[in-house]
Enzyme design. Sequence first.
Site, PDB file in Angstrom:
ATOM      1  N   HIS A 130      62.095   3.135  68.574  1.00 57.90           N
ATOM      2  CA  HIS A 130      62.061   3.776  67.265  1.00 57.90           C
ATOM      3  C   HIS A 130      61.274   2.902  66.294  1.00 57.90           C
ATOM      4  CE1 HIS A 130      64.004   3.652  63.228  1.00 57.90           C
ATOM      5  NE2 HIS A 130      63.868   4.959  63.306  1.00 57.90           N
ATOM      6  N   SER A 131      60.732   3.524  65.245  1.00 55.94           N
ATOM      7  CA  SER A 131      60.115   2.681  64.205  1.00 55.94           C
ATOM      8  C   SER A 131      60.334   3.249  62.819  1.00 55.94           C
ATOM      9  CB  SER A 131      58.615   2.496  64.488  1.00 55.94           C
ATOM     10  OG  SER A 131      57.820   3.309  63.686  1.00 55.94           O
ATOM     11  N   ASN A 132      60.129   2.405  61.835  1.00 55.98           N
ATOM     12  CA  ASN A 132      59.971   2.773  60.424  1.00 55.98           C
ATOM     13  C   ASN A 132      58.655   2.140  59.969  1.00 55.98           C
ATOM     14  OD1 ASN A 132      62.282   4.280  59.274  1.00 55.98           O
ATOM     15  ND2 ASN A 132      63.454   2.573  60.089  1.00 55.98           N
ATOM     16  N   HIS A 162      54.739   3.261  63.067  1.00 58.27           N
ATOM     17  CA  HIS A 162      54.171   3.832  61.831  1.00 58.27           C
ATOM     18  C   HIS A 162      52.887   3.094  61.425  1.00 58.27           C
ATOM     19  CE1 HIS A 162      58.171   5.569  61.393  1.00 58.27           C
ATOM     20  NE2 HIS A 162      57.944   6.025  60.181  1.00 58.27           N
ATOM     21  N   HIS A 191      58.393  10.065  51.430  1.00 54.42           N
ATOM     22  CA  HIS A 191      58.183   8.621  51.281  1.00 54.42           C
ATOM     23  C   HIS A 191      57.648   8.309  49.880  1.00 54.42           C
ATOM     24  CE1 HIS A 191      57.766   7.273  55.755  1.00 54.42           C
ATOM     25  NE2 HIS A 191      58.656   8.246  55.628  1.00 54.42           N
ATOM     26  N   ASN A 220      67.804   8.006  68.095  1.00 53.67           N
ATOM     27  CA  ASN A 220      68.019   6.801  67.294  1.00 53.67           C
ATOM     28  C   ASN A 220      69.036   7.114  66.192  1.00 53.67           C
ATOM     29  OD1 ASN A 220      65.455   8.208  66.060  1.00 53.67           O
ATOM     30  ND2 ASN A 220      66.345   7.028  64.376  1.00 53.67           N
ATOM     31  N   ASP A 257      65.427  -0.363  68.725  1.00 61.83           N
ATOM     32  CA  ASP A 257      64.672  -0.846  67.574  1.00 61.83           C
ATOM     33  C   ASP A 257      65.287  -2.197  67.286  1.00 61.83           C
ATOM     34  OD1 ASP A 257      63.920  -1.571  64.981  1.00 61.83           O
ATOM     35  OD2 ASP A 257      63.635   0.513  64.371  1.00 61.83           O
ATOM     36  N   TYR A 316      52.153   8.881  65.813  1.00 64.50           N
ATOM     37  CA  TYR A 316      53.334   9.341  65.065  1.00 64.50           C
ATOM     38  C   TYR A 316      52.843  10.197  63.895  1.00 64.50           C
ATOM     39  CZ  TYR A 316      58.209   8.881  63.468  1.00 64.50           C
ATOM     40  OH  TYR A 316      59.514   9.121  63.105  1.00 64.50           O
ATOM     41  N   LYS A 324      53.989  12.173  68.813  1.00 68.38           N
ATOM     42  CA  LYS A 324      55.291  12.561  68.256  1.00 68.38           C
ATOM     43  C   LYS A 324      55.067  13.181  66.882  1.00 68.38           C
ATOM     44  CE  LYS A 324      59.382  10.370  66.185  1.00 68.38           C
ATOM     45  NZ  LYS A 324      60.437   9.369  66.354  1.00 68.38           N
ATOM     46  N   ARG A 359      64.980   1.985  49.892  1.00 69.88           N
ATOM     47  CA  ARG A 359      64.329   3.244  50.264  1.00 69.88           C
ATOM     48  C   ARG A 359      65.231   4.398  49.866  1.00 69.88           C
ATOM     49  NH1 ARG A 359      62.288   5.434  56.225  1.00 69.88           N
ATOM     50  NH2 ARG A 359      61.876   7.551  55.479  1.00 69.88           N
ATOM     51  N   GLU A 394      63.909  14.703  70.199  1.00 72.21           N
ATOM     52  CA  GLU A 394      64.627  13.548  69.642  1.00 72.21           C
ATOM     53  C   GLU A 394      65.613  14.034  68.587  1.00 72.21           C
ATOM     54  OE1 GLU A 394      61.870  10.351  68.790  1.00 72.21           O
ATOM     55  OE2 GLU A 394      63.151   9.638  67.161  1.00 72.21           O
ATOM     56  N   LYS A 403      57.144  14.042  63.393  1.00 72.17           N
ATOM     57  CA  LYS A 403      58.369  13.929  62.596  1.00 72.17           C
ATOM     58  C   LYS A 403      58.717  15.314  62.064  1.00 72.17           C
ATOM     59  CE  LYS A 403      60.562  11.308  61.778  1.00 72.17           C
ATOM     60  NZ  LYS A 403      61.891  11.001  62.342  1.00 72.17           N
ATOM     61  N   ASP A 410      60.956  15.317  66.475  1.00 72.59           N
ATOM     62  CA  ASP A 410      62.161  14.629  65.989  1.00 72.59           C
ATOM     63  C   ASP A 410      62.646  15.260  64.681  1.00 72.59           C
ATOM     64  OD1 ASP A 410      64.129  12.903  65.176  1.00 72.59           O
ATOM     65  OD2 ASP A 410      62.810  11.181  64.855  1.00 72.59           O
ATOM     66  N   PRO A 411      63.575  16.234  64.754  1.00 68.49           N
ATOM     67  CA  PRO A 411      64.078  16.862  63.515  1.00 68.49           C
ATOM     68  C   PRO A 411      65.160  16.037  62.805  1.00 68.49           C
ATOM     69  CG  PRO A 411      64.330  18.325  65.440  1.00 68.49           C
ATOM     70  CD  PRO A 411      64.079  16.942  65.945  1.00 68.49           C
ATOM     71  N   ASN A 412      65.402  14.807  63.282  1.00 65.75           N
ATOM     72  CA  ASN A 412      66.375  13.919  62.626  1.00 65.75           C
ATOM     73  C   ASN A 412      67.711  14.606  62.341  1.00 65.75           C
ATOM     74  OD1 ASN A 412      63.825  11.951  61.225  1.00 65.75           O
ATOM     75  ND2 ASN A 412      65.539  11.084  62.361  1.00 65.75           N
TER      76      ASN A 412
HETATM   77  O1  GKR Z   1      59.613   7.173  58.357  1.00 68.59           O
HETATM   78  O2  GKR Z   1      60.332   9.034  57.508  1.00 68.59           O
HETATM   79  C1  GKR Z   1      60.299   8.183  58.395  1.00 68.59           C
HETATM   80  C2  GKR Z   1      61.167   8.419  59.602  1.00 68.59           C
HETATM   81  O3  GKR Z   1      61.953   9.547  59.379  1.00 68.59           O
HETATM   82  C3  GKR Z   1      62.017   7.223  59.901  1.00 68.59           C
HETATM   83  O4  GKR Z   1      62.739   6.812  58.752  1.00 68.59           O
HETATM   84  C4  GKR Z   1      63.000   7.486  61.028  1.00 68.59           C
HETATM   85  O5  GKR Z   1      63.962   6.476  61.038  1.00 68.59           O
HETATM   86  O6  GKR Z   1      61.079   7.354  62.490  1.00 68.59           O
HETATM   87  C5  GKR Z   1      62.395   7.430  62.404  1.00 68.59           C
HETATM   88  C6  GKR Z   1      63.060   8.256  63.461  1.00 68.59           C
HETATM   89  O7  GKR Z   1      62.583   8.282  64.583  1.00 68.59           O
HETATM   90  O8  GKR Z   1      64.102   8.869  63.221  1.00 68.59           O
HETATM   91 MG    MG Z   2      64.080   9.513  65.432  1.00 79.41          MG
END
Ligand code: GKR
Ligand code: MG
Length: 427
Positions: free
Chosen positions: A325-327, A354, A25, A274, A298, A142, A196, A407, A251, A198, A226-228
Amino acid sequence: MRLTEIRITPVALGDPPLLNAAGLHAPWCLRTIVEIVADNGLTGLAEVPGSAAINAKLEAARAVVVGRDPLNWHALRAALRAHFGTDSAAARGDKPWDQRALVQVESALDVACLDLQGKAFGVPVATLLGGIARERVPYSAYLFYKYEGAGGDLEFGTDPKATGWAAARQKAALDPAGVVAQAEAMVKEFGFESIKLKGGCFEPAQEVAAMKALQEAFPRHPLRLDPNALWTVDTSITWGRELEGVLEYLEDPCRTQEGMAAVRKAVKLPLATNMCTTSFDDLPGSVRHGSEDIILTDHHFWGGLHSSMELAAHCRTFGRGVSMHSNNHGGISLAAMTHLGAAMPNLTYALDTHYPWQWEDFIVGGRMKIEGGCVTLPKGPGLGVELDRAALARAHENYKRCGLTERNDEPEMQKKVPGWKFKQTRW
Ligand code: GKR
Ligand code: MG
């Protein structure tokens, strides 16, 4: 009632150096505040993730919005779609956050109209969404891997005078012990009852070790990772099995509905998303493949609060759980999320937020409180929050001087790890 004006104010809030699958970030997170004004003098508020692209679309929406009736969302949405069209599901992009712009324009106007309607009728937004199912809306802690530093004006420095969570928020967390310490400070401050982490930042073994350390430290808290979508299907199956009995849900371990469905068949762990089911166009595939157990709505990315309620009805019909979900966000988004959480009858999980990572806000009365892990539905009609003009002006000044227009976590990460590149799949 007729709308006479739309005001768009880009703002920046300080944000610490948090890691995620797409990098790091920046010291500032961008948001955009939307105000719509009606001919009776009432104003409706909304907040969306900020970027030059979204702001340009919101400016372009003025031609559609002015003269419309804020009580007729269907007509306004149809007019927006006739003017702009809609985003394709693919426009979401491959990053952890959603990159569509039109869906956020719809979201901003839906929320702002609901706020205006609530003020006109003297009722909360949750009432307009069907009624208040709960006054106290549960949120989840989070956690983020992070570098030392506070963000905002302190950039990557820290404030030595900070105490409590404000001090803990500045500390580095790069291993299981750091993650547990962060959780202890966050849970102590806000009383969260779910946690949770990240992920997608380090090798799966390290992140799974962090989850096991959290389980030991918080045996009664439901846990999520949440490994995205940075893991392959095979990696997700291997490490998903390790996490059986540890997590409440996993997630987005991997990409695509087909990939998620394969993991879901092999691992006895609920999967949430998400990333693979993020729009109404994705719902038929979600049902066909059976890609997830829980859809994270979201309202910013599903087109508003009404649309999120439609999604909740779909989840009920097809036996899916629903969470949120959030940012990074400020108080107007938190108020809207809380009204949605209050109105969704089938809310089955604590929502993501967040909010603890920020310390500034632009609403009257300062930051909203999270107590016992919950946000109490704001009192007052509409969203129940008002703009603090002086705070908004400061946040707008921060936007102008931070120099960011969207971003992008990759260049921030490269400042720490030269040559670092985002990968769609890493492990
Ligand atoms: O804020 O870095 C972050 C998160 O990775 C966010 O951008 C994700 O969209 O929180 C989010 C998620 O659940 O994937
Ligand atoms: Mg996620």
